[in-house]
Scaffold this active site. Structure first.
Site, short mmCIF file in Angstrom:
data_model
loop_
_atom_site.label_atom_id
_atom_site.label_comp_id
_atom_site.label_asym_id
_atom_site.label_seq_id
_atom_site.Cartn_x
_atom_site.Cartn_y
_atom_site.Cartn_z
N ARG A 224 0.87 -1.18 0.00
CA ARG A 224 0.00 0.00 0.00
C ARG A 224 0.90 1.23 0.00
O ARG A 224 2.04 1.18 0.48
CB ARG A 224 -0.89 0.02 1.24
N LYS B 178 -2.23 -2.79 7.88
CA LYS B 178 -3.45 -2.34 8.54
C LYS B 178 -3.68 -3.11 9.83
O LYS B 178 -3.44 -4.32 9.90
CB LYS B 178 -4.65 -2.54 7.60
N HIS C 107 -2.62 2.95 -6.20
CA HIS C 107 -3.18 1.72 -5.65
C HIS C 107 -3.38 0.66 -6.73
O HIS C 107 -3.35 -0.54 -6.46
CB HIS C 107 -4.51 2.02 -4.95
N ARG D 28 -0.62 -1.84 -6.92
CA ARG D 28 -0.75 -2.96 -5.98
C ARG D 28 -1.73 -3.99 -6.53
O ARG D 28 -1.49 -5.20 -6.45
CB ARG D 28 -1.21 -2.41 -4.63
N HIS E 35 -4.07 -9.08 3.41
CA HIS E 35 -5.51 -9.08 3.56
C HIS E 35 -5.90 -9.93 4.76
O HIS E 35 -5.43 -11.05 4.92
CB HIS E 35 -6.20 -9.66 2.31
N TYR F 240 -9.64 -10.84 -6.99
CA TYR F 240 -8.69 -10.94 -8.10
C TYR F 240 -8.96 -12.14 -8.98
O TYR F 240 -8.60 -12.14 -10.16
CB TYR F 240 -7.25 -10.98 -7.55
#
Length: 307
Positions: free
Chosen positions: A162, A185, A253, A256, A279, A288
């Site tokens: 990110r 995150k 982004h 990524r 994730h 994806y």
């Protein structure tokens, strides 16, 4: 936000947010979004019932109240995706509050979010991703800044970072080796492989950077020596995509997204890609697979002799 809400209800909201941070590792941006969404709901109830909202009124919310709130959001032309996000935050708050205060929250928890078409990531082609990196470097008249921008975008595409993760790197992360420990995150750590091309890009930037990089200082520096602002990366990426004739979706982004999509197309394992991206849920990464299926169907339609 000025809102007629009892101290007890305000404390409950603050305690819930603290629990989200401590137990779930929610990031600051997520907490701010939760707070805004729940306060927006309470603001509606205050106006709807024309009375201050304390714990007792909050615990007495009905199915009719929920329908009125959803209709209110539609009248404000709030999109289905945003309504679903707001409802998710309210449900999470009520789930916690109901356990704490001992009331029945079925009216809130049974409310259905509007259906919406999930937006699939829009990756660049491999050639476009390489061209983006090369073109980004040419957007600055200062060679060290061009090398810096190219290094950042290379890390986004080469490591699947990110932008906040790339710009969060410090001098202590140097020298880059074959792997890089990333704090993502929610404070979740992960190890990502670092390609030689990414190491080379960072080394080229460091060789030209006029500022000494100390262990506790940002690796990527702005023109005046402070930490690089992500808006600068967004701006140079926008200039580069316009020169290349790429769509508006070609953002930092998207690099990524391209990293993940290209790995998947090359036969990468979905679980491994989930780990590389950081994730929390596999369902996020599974978007994806839909991207790859779209590509496969286009190839099929264009090349199958009976198509």
């Amino acid at each position: 936000m000025s809102l007629d809400i009892s101290p007890a209800a305000r404390d409950a909201l603050a305690n819930w947010l603290e629990a989200c941070k401590a137990l779930d590792g929610a990031a600051e941006n997520t907490l701010n979004a939760y707070r805004a969404d729940v306060l927006d709901f309470i603001a509606f109830l205050t106006a709807h019932h024309a009375e201050p909202q304390g714990l007792a009124p909050l615990s007495a919310v009905t199915t009719t109240d929920m329908r009125s709130w959803m209709a209110h959001l539609r009248r404000r032309e709030v999109g289905a995706r945003s309504v679903a996000r707001k409802l998710s935050a309210v449900k999470s708050f009520y789930r916690w509050l109901a356990r704490r205060e001992g009331f029945e929250a079925t009216a809130v928890l049974s409310a259905r979010a509007p259906k919406f078409q999930k937006k699939l990531p829009r990756p660049l082609t491999e050639d476009a991703a390489r061209a983006m990196i090369d073109t980004v470097e040419m957007q600055s008249t200062d060679s060290w800044q061009g090398a810096r921008d190219a290094a950042v975008v290379t890390l986004l595409y080469g490591c699947g970072l990110r932008i906040s993760e790339a710009l969060g790197l410090k001098g202590r992360d140097l020298p880059l080796g074959s792997t890089l420990r990333i704090l993502g995150k929610g404070g979740k750590e992960r190890l990502v492989p670092v390609l030689p091309v990414a190491i080379k890009a960072v080394d080229s930037y460091l060789a030209l950077c006029p500022y000494p990089v100390e262990p506790d200082q940002a690796l990527f520096r702005g023109a005046r020596g402070g930490p690089l602002n992500p808006r600068i990366v967004t701006k140079v990426t926008e200039k580069a995509r316009m020169q290349l004739g790429l769509p508006a979706s070609a953002t930092p982004h998207a690099m990524r997204h391209s990293f993940a999509t290209h790995l998947l197309a090359a036969g990468g394992d979905l679980r491994a890609i989930q780990e590389l991206l950081g994730h929390a849920s596999l369902s996020t990464t599974q978007a994806y697979t839909a991207v790859d299926e779209v590509h496969l169907m286009k190839v099929y339609a264009a090349t199958h002799p009976k198509a």
